[in-house]
Every structure is written in structure tokens, then in C-alpha cells.
Design an enzyme around this catalytic site. Structure first.
Site, mmCIF file in Angstrom:
data_model
loop_
_atom_site.group_PDB
_atom_site.id
_atom_site.type_symbol
_atom_site.label_atom_id
_atom_site.label_comp_id
_atom_site.label_asym_id
_atom_site.label_seq_id
_atom_site.Cartn_x
_atom_site.Cartn_y
_atom_site.Cartn_z
ATOM 1 N N THR A 109 0.873 -1.072 0.020
ATOM 2 C CA THR A 109 0.004 -0.018 0.031
ATOM 3 C C THR A 109 0.958 1.307 0.040
ATOM 4 O O THR A 109 0.527 2.168 -0.628
ATOM 5 C CB THR A 109 -0.952 -0.038 1.093
ATOM 6 O OG1 THR A 109 -1.884 -1.087 1.259
ATOM 7 C CG2 THR A 109 -1.836 1.417 1.296
ATOM 8 N N CYS A 110 1.926 1.281 0.756
ATOM 9 C CA CYS A 110 2.866 2.382 0.973
ATOM 10 C C CYS A 110 3.567 2.745 -0.580
ATOM 11 O O CYS A 110 3.422 3.546 -1.070
ATOM 12 C CB CYS A 110 3.882 2.228 1.856
ATOM 13 S SG CYS A 110 3.393 1.786 3.510
#
Length: 162
Positions: free
Chosen positions: A50-51
Site C-alpha cells: 500500500t505504501c
């Protein structure tokens, strides 16, 4: 410690950063943020899905618009060492504005009250996902995620607040 909130003054802290000359620098958050409008956003870890695919790219692609709205610095903080942050930054060759700052021991993350214990997943102490809009060291917006969510801490939410 309670998480940082709107109205609080951000704590000072020293984080590692590789400059444009590829030299490791230690930067004071207050020296970067005093008298300016800045965004400080945090992620659980470099190279995590996600990052890497959503959170960081959102700030990179929105950087010009953020700067046009008066943002002087866009600071990414992650509980990783400076060499990992340097390698991660290199995966975004289009980046011109986001500084990748290393909080290797999580000291700054702790001072914000935003630590996340991911020991059960083998990741140790990390940062909660968050985005702070700070004006002359004072928090104006504090978008802090719960659990592994990515709902309120993206660049689009900060843009709405500007």
C-alpha cells in the site's frame, strides 16, 4: 502517549536523509518546518504494497498542486534506516518534491504518538499510516489511519483541506 492532534505543536526530531549529492544528512524537523506550511506523512514501511503503490505515489503525483497551494515541504517519514529510504526513493525517478526521511529507531514516530506494534508480523515497531498538515510547527490537519486502512491519509485528503 496520545497521538498528535490538531492544535498541537509538532515535536522536533532528527531524521536521516540522503541529499542530492548522495551524502547522508541529519535533518531537524523543526528546521524544515518552522515558518512554513509542510506535510508530514508516515507509512508503516518502505517497499510495502500500500505504501509503495498508493500512498507515496499519491503525494508524488500531487506534489506540484500541493506546492502551488503553498506547501513548502513534503516529508515522508518511515521507520527504516536511511539506506533503505534512499533505495526506496530511487524507485520513484519522477519525484522532485517528496523527501524520504528515515526514523530508524522510531524515536520521532514515538514522539508523535503514532507507533504501531507489528511484532507479530515480524516487522517490529513501525509507524501508523498518517498525514499531517502543519503550518509554522502547528498541526492544522491530522489524518491518522486505524489498523491497516488507507482512507484518510492520502494526498487527495490533504488537498481537500488546503
Amino acid at each position: 502517549m496520545a497521538p498528535i492532534k490538531v492544535g498541537d505543536v509538532i515535536p522536533d526530531g532528527t531524521l536521516g536523509y540522503f541529499d542530492s549529492e548522495d551524502q547522508l544528512q541529519q535533518l531537524s524537523i523543526h528546521s524544515l518546518a518552522a515558518g512554513k506550511k509542510v506535510i508530514i506523512f508516515g507509512v508503516p514501511g518502505a517497499f510495502t504494497p500500500t505504501c509503495s503503490m498508493q500512498h507515496v505515489p499519491g503525494f508524488i503525483t500531487s506534489a506540484e498542486e500541493l506546492v502551488s497551494k503553498g506547501v513548502a515541504e513534503i516529508l515522508l517519514v518511515s521507520v527504516n534506516d536511511p539506506f533503505v529510504m534512499k533505495a526506496w526513493a530511487k524507485t520513484y525517478p519522477e519525484n522532485k518534491h517528496v523527501k524520504f526521511l528515515a526514523d530508524g529507531s522510531a524515536a520521532y514516530t514515538h514522539s508523535l504518538g503514532l507507533e504501531l506494534d507489528l511484532g507479530e508480523k515480524g516487522l517490529g515497531t513501525r509507524s501508523r499510516r498518517f498525514a499531517l498538515l502543519v503550518d509554522d510547527l502547528k498541526v492544522k490537519v491530522a489524518n491518522i489511519e486505524e489498523g491497516g486502512a488507507f482512507i484518510v491519509s492520502g494526498a487527495d485528503e490533504i488537498l481537500k483541506a488546503l
